[in-house]
Structures are given as C-alpha cells and as structure tokens.
Design a protein around this motif. Structure first.
Motif, mmCIF file in Angstrom:
data_model
loop_
_atom_site.group_PDB
_atom_site.id
_atom_site.type_symbol
_atom_site.label_atom_id
_atom_site.label_comp_id
_atom_site.label_asym_id
_atom_site.label_seq_id
_atom_site.Cartn_x
_atom_site.Cartn_y
_atom_site.Cartn_z
ATOM 1 N N GLY A 23 0.797 -1.265 -0.038
ATOM 2 C CA GLY A 23 -0.055 -0.053 -0.013
ATOM 3 C C GLY A 23 0.781 1.223 -0.104
ATOM 4 N N THR A 24 0.359 2.151 1.143
ATOM 5 C CA THR A 24 1.213 3.411 1.000
ATOM 6 C C THR A 24 2.505 3.590 1.246
ATOM 7 O OG1 THR A 24 -0.713 4.744 1.549
ATOM 8 C CG2 THR A 24 1.309 5.493 2.483
ATOM 9 N N ALA A 25 2.990 2.181 2.087
ATOM 10 C CA ALA A 25 4.441 1.981 2.469
ATOM 11 C C ALA A 25 5.128 1.661 1.146
ATOM 12 C CB ALA A 25 4.678 1.171 3.553
ATOM 13 N N ILE B 56 9.230 -1.974 4.503
ATOM 14 C CA ILE B 56 8.955 -0.395 5.020
ATOM 15 C C ILE B 56 7.454 -0.806 5.809
ATOM 16 C CG2 ILE B 56 8.122 1.658 4.808
ATOM 17 C CD1 ILE B 56 9.823 1.646 2.185
ATOM 18 N N GLN C 294 4.680 0.753 8.691
ATOM 19 C CA GLN C 294 4.151 1.746 9.832
ATOM 20 C C GLN C 294 3.958 0.784 11.046
ATOM 21 O OE1 GLN C 294 2.447 3.569 12.714
ATOM 22 N NE2 GLN C 294 1.008 2.440 11.563
ATOM 23 N N SER C 295 3.166 -0.081 10.718
ATOM 24 C CA SER C 295 2.535 -0.791 12.087
ATOM 25 C C SER C 295 3.640 -1.768 12.478
ATOM 26 C CB SER C 295 1.293 -1.641 11.545
ATOM 27 O OG SER C 295 1.568 -2.520 10.736
ATOM 28 N N ALA D 121 -5.871 5.619 7.376
ATOM 29 C CA ALA D 121 -5.271 6.012 6.050
ATOM 30 C C ALA D 121 -4.075 6.535 6.661
ATOM 31 C CB ALA D 121 -6.276 6.988 5.497
ATOM 32 N N GLU E 98 -9.969 5.058 -0.667
ATOM 33 C CA GLU E 98 -9.922 4.340 0.610
ATOM 34 C C GLU E 98 -10.890 4.973 1.704
ATOM 35 O OE1 GLU E 98 -5.870 4.734 2.581
ATOM 36 O OE2 GLU E 98 -6.446 3.130 4.057
ATOM 37 N N VAL F 210 -2.438 -4.834 9.033
ATOM 38 C CA VAL F 210 -3.151 -5.881 8.322
ATOM 39 C C VAL F 210 -2.734 -7.278 8.785
ATOM 40 C CG1 VAL F 210 -3.978 -6.748 6.121
ATOM 41 C CG2 VAL F 210 -3.933 -4.356 6.418
#
Ligand code: F6R
Length: 616
Positions: free
Chosen positions: A304-306, A349, A351-352, A402, A492, A613
C-alpha cells in the motif's frame, strides 16, 4: 487487524479494557466485546456487533458486574460475519473460560471436526471458538491454564495471538503469539497485554516485547514468559517513547486531520539526531557497515502506501548510492521465488511493523540468506524484531486507518538510508551529501507552508467536488508514486473511483478515460530543476485538456507555464526534484480528507478496512 487488551491488577477492569479498545479500534471495528471475572468469581461477558460505541452503550444500559481481571477485543471479521455471536470473547469449558484472538487459524476445520466428533458444540462460525473449545478441553485435563495453553498453541497452524482467562484462576491472563502482535505493559501491582502499546500507554510506558511462539502469563505480581515447550525465554524491555496524549484526537475533527497537520513534525522527528556536521549518521546503524558491504542490489518490500514510499525512495537510493533498487509488493515478492541471496539487502517498510504480508516476505528473505533492514514506526513490533537492522521513523502513533504522516516519515527514513549507504559506498560526494541534508532539513518548514497557505483552498475546493464519481492522478518520475498515493487515499476514504498513472503511460491506454469534465490531478515537476520532465508533463496536461479534462495541477510556486492549462493550481514551495514528493503529497492528503468529509464519511475508520493488516 483485531485489537486485543488484557488486564490484571487491583482496579476494576472494565474502564481499562474499554479505553484500551478505544485506542486499538483502528485495528478493526466490526464488533467488540469484553469478559471480566467479577468479585464473586463469576465470568461475565458482553459482546456486540458494530463499533465500540455500541458495546459501550449496551454496558451503560445493562451494566456488567465489574472485576479486576479482564480481556477485551475489537474485531475485523475473517471467519464469520460481524455478528454478536461471532464477536469475541468466545466462551468454553461451560462458560468458565474466555478467549480472544487475532489472526487466522488455518487448520481450524480439522480441529473443529475432531471436537465435534467428541461431542463438543459451537455457537459461532469463527476459528477462534475452535481454539477456545480446545483450550477448555485441555484445561479440563490439566487444571492449569498455562499448561493447557502450551498444548493448544502447538496444535494450531497459521497466525494467532490468543488471550484467555479462566474463572477458576482469577488474577491470571495468559497469552500466546505466533506471527501476530502482542506486547506486555508493566505496571505497579498490575500488568497489561495489548496488540500494541496504545492499549496500555495511558497506564504505563514500561513495556516488554515478546518473541514468536512464546506464551506469557500475567498476574498482578508479575510476568512469566516461556516458549511453547515451557522453557523460560529472555524478553526485551523498552520504554514507550510517546505518551497517551500523542494518540488523542485533541481538538481535531478527526485523527486524520491531526495526523496530516503533524506531517512536518513526522519528517523533523525522523531526521532529528541523525545529522552530524552536515552528514547523515544513523545511530541504530552504528557498527553495522558490514550489512551494506558487498551488496549488489536492494529490494524494497512493503504494501500500500508504504510501497509507494518505497517507490519514491528508489529514485534517491539509486541516485545517491548507485545501487540497483527494485520495489515490490510484499505479497507478490514472497510467492514468486525471487532470486535473492547474501548480496541482496531487503529493506522492508511498515508503519505498524505487523503487516503479515511484509512480515512473511522478510522471513522468506532471511531464509534465502538476504540481509534485512526494517523501516518501521512502531516500537516492539514484529517486523523489526525479525530483521538484521532497524531504522525507526518517528512519526508518533498513527491512528487514522489511512496512512499520512507515516508516509512522509517513511520517505524521510529512506532518504537518510540512501545518504548513509551513499557515504559508506563512496558514491556520494561530501558536497552533494551536505546539499541533500540541507534540503531534507528544510522539508518540515515547507510542508508547514503548504498546510498554512493551501489547506483552506483545498478543503473548499474538495467540497465543490463532493459529487465527483472518478478522479485520475498523473505524475512522472518521483511524481508517479505520489499520483498512486493520491489515488489510493481517495479510494480508501471517499469510496470513489480513483487511479494513478505514470503520465507517460497516458497515450498507451488510459487517455481513453478522459471525457469532458473528468478531474485529473497532475503532479508537475519543477521547471527549474527538471526542465525536460516539466515540458513533457505540460504537454501531457495539454493533451488531456484538449479532451475536456478538468486539470488540477500541483505545481511549484512561480511555475507560470501551467497557468493557461490548469483549472486549479495547488502550490508547493521550491525544492530539489527528490524532495518535491514530500511536499506534493500534502495537498493530495488534504484533498482526500476534504472530499470524504464533504460526503459525510468517517475519514478515520473507512468501511471494510483496518489498520495493521495482520492476516495474509
Ligand atoms: C493506506 C494504508 C495502507 C498501508 C498498508 C501497509 O492509507 O494505510 O495501504 O500503508 O496496509 O501498512 P504498514 O505500513 O503498517 O505495513
């Protein structure tokens, strides 16, 4: 996906569980539930389909007896729809045992068949209830929750974090994890378990990260961690670097609005402490130069964004470190038998730090002998623990589903890494390095400029576009991943069709989509520093304009060439080509948020989604 919280201590647990769930709700919001062992030793349960508010209201209308041992869950449905019955906790052993779960138990059908054959019955369609019934059966046999857990954990296949408590052992919550997150919070005479530190950060910032295939038992007096065979294991203590207020909405209308406003700080904090005398020095990579010695390629894996942050980073890494970089979606990488080995540096990469696709890809890369480095925003998360090296982004907690501030922090971390590797490999002159460092340090101020000067304009204009059915985004070079990010954010949270294209690809097909009135965002490169590309993009604008497109240009201040062809111009300050993405993305984040708000949608918790996720 799915938020988990557990508490043992002297205090009534319901409020602690509910506020922990509120902080974890971004992990799933299909249903929520709590179970509590009350003062009379009875196990009380309440669970409701819908967001946490439904459960809270239900508890106000029909209070549940409180107690000092409890577990809570907020769900993103996998097995079985979002109903009251499928909500967690699930009960077993004649309703004396309560279990919550995050993940997917892949062999649940065969385990269920075994239990059904033995006469056990089920009240839900979930895989979790199978684990609960199995645990209940083992508890009957052993009379000890930790021992029962060990027997059950080693029979489960797939990914899971499981938490359980039994009426006959009040003051004890037991958890087990495999490929799914679980951290421990250490209090004074009380202890906590959570999917991440947000679950307990308002009570303690002292935490322990536990490894794969480990079982933890918490009581008010202490914490014991063993492996699935009962052997004691070392646990890694850490101090949570942010406080509870960082994960509060404050006065903002949404977490997303707050997080977009924090984009300047996300970049500044990620750079802070990593520049010395104009050169990048990443303390976490001290003594790890050998990680980069002899590498012939870099593969960036993310979702995704990452992944879009990775695509931006590719340009910088190749330019500064002169090393080939491929960017791959983690879920595709893992299953295509990639050619990698000890000369490959795999940079993940996340975030979570818990995205299952990325985690599995990192594990796979390590098994193939590749070196692994994780760029991550979350302390105590699994992916960094599974990697040879870590570069943390310091965006602070990101709560809106998001991703926004984490995106700019990820690009920043990749840039720091590119400058670091460039220096080690001798491919970057001190002067070029110093110039890039100065550009990077100037980014937070420039993002603030965009927020101050353009936010109101974009918000107003996104309201005018509230009925738009489709938006296209075009970019070239580093503008291309920004176009993809702009489109993803809009899909999204606004639920409208949006697509990002490489502007050069337009004539190879997508231009057929252009019809009168079609809104198209165009990320325009700098006319000063990318004159060649700039001309090409202006030509692309003319081509779509000639076919009736409504052009919204994201362009550098002072770029007059776009004015005759653009219906709207969103300005960004001057910056070198590699630094423009960090600025150009900001109007797109504001636009997506503005459009979703204008449509009356919940920008923080979009439908069908969850942050982190943790299933493949
Ligand atoms: C989009 C978004 C997702 C995440 C992706 C990876 O706004 O948030 O596309 O970027 O699920 O998540 P992390 O970075 O946690 O691995």
């Amino acid at each position: 996906m799915c938020g988990i919280v557990g508490y043992v201590g002297p205090r009534p647990s319901q409020d602690i569980l509910l506020s922990g769930l509120a902080r974890l709700e971004y992990r799933g919001y299909d249903s929520a539930g709590i179970a509590v062992i009350d003062g009379d030793g009875q196990l009380g349960l309440r669970k409701r389909a819908g967001k946490l508010k439904v459960l809270r209201d239900d508890l106000v209308d029909h209070p549940l007896a409180d107690g000092t041992t409890g577990i809570g869950h907020t769900r993103w449905a996998t097995h079985g729809g979002p109903t009251d019955a499928n909500a967690h906790p699930h009960l077993a052993d004649e309703d004396r045992l309560a279990v919550i779960h995050n993940g997917i138990i892949e062999n649940f059908a065969e385990l269920k068949a075994e239990l059904v054959a033995e006469g056990f019955t089920f009240r839900s369609e979930t895989d979790t209830e199978v684990a609960a019934v199995l645990l209940g059966r083992e508890y009957r046999a052993t009379g000890d929750l930790v021992t029962a857990f060990r027997a059950v954990a080693s029979r489960l296949e797939g990914a899971f974090t499981l938490l359980a408590m039994h009426r006959d052992e009040p003051g004890l919550v037991v958890g087990a994890r495999r490929n799914s997150p679980l951290v421990i919070g250490l209090g004074e005479g009380e202890n906590f378990l959570g999917s991440d530190v947000a679950a307990f950060v308002e009570h303690t910032r002292s935490a322990l990260a536990i490894g794969q295939d480990e079982i933890v038992a918490i009581t008010p007096a202490g914490v014991t961690v063993t492996d699935f065979h009962g052997e004691p294991v070392e646990v890694e203590p850490f101090e949570v670097v942010w406080d509870a207020a960082a994960a509060e909405k404050g006065g903002w209308s949404s977490f997303m609005a707050k997080e977009v406003s924090e984009e300047p700080e996300a970049v500044a904090n990620t750079v802070r402490g990593r520049i010395r005398d104009g050169e990048v020095v990443i303390p976490e990579l001290d003594g790890l130069d050998s990680l980069f010695a002899g590498i012939t390629r870099v593969i960036v894996i993310a979702c995704g964004t990452a992944a879009y942050a990775g695509m931006v980073g590719k340009y910088a890494l190749e330019q500064w470190a002169r090393i080939p970089v491929d960017v791959e979606l983690a879920h595709e990488f893992r299953y295509r038998d990639p050619v990698i080995g000890p000369d490959t540096l795999v940079v993940s990469i996340s975030q979570s730090g818990e995205t299952m696709d990325t985690l599995m890809a990192v594990k796979y890369a390590r098994e193939q002998g590749a070196r692994t480095l994780s760029i991550c925003n979350t302390q105590g998360a699994t992916i960094p623990r599974e990697s040879d090296a870590i570069v943390y982004t310091h965006a602070g907690p990101e709560v809106a589903v998001a991703s926004t501030k984490a995106f700019v922090a990820q690009i920043t971390a990749l840039y720091l890494l590119g400058l670091h590797i460039g220096r080690i490999r001798g491919t970057l002159s001190p002067a070029d390095s110093a110039r890039s460092v100065a550009e990077l340090e100037a980014v937070p101020g420039k993002i603030s400029w965009v927020l101050e000067k353009e936010q109101a304009h974009i918000a107003q204009f996104s309201h005018w576009m509230a009925d738009t059915q489709s938006v296209l985004f075009l970019g070239r070079h580093v503008g291309y991943p920004i176009a993809l990010e702009g489109a993803l954010k809009l899909k999204e949270i606004s639920y409208i069709h949006a697509e990002g294209f490489a502007a050069g690809e337009l004539k190879h097909g997508p231009i057929a989509l252009i019809e009168p009135g079609q809104p198209v965002f165009v990320i325009v490169p700098s006319p000063r520093e990318s004159a060649e590309l700039h001309k090409k993009v202006v030509s692309n604008i003319q081509e779509i304009r000639a076919r009736g497109a409504r052009v919204i240009a994201v362009a550098e201040e002072g770029d007059a060439a776009v004015l005759p062809f653009a219906d709207e111009v969103l300005r960004i300050p001057l910056a070198g080509p590699l630094f423009e993405p960090l600025l150009a993305v900001v109007p797109l984040h504001i636009f997506a948020m503005g459009l979703a708000t204008a449509k009356g949608l919940d920008v923080d918790q979009p439908r069908n989604l969850a942050k982190s996720v943790t299933v493949e």
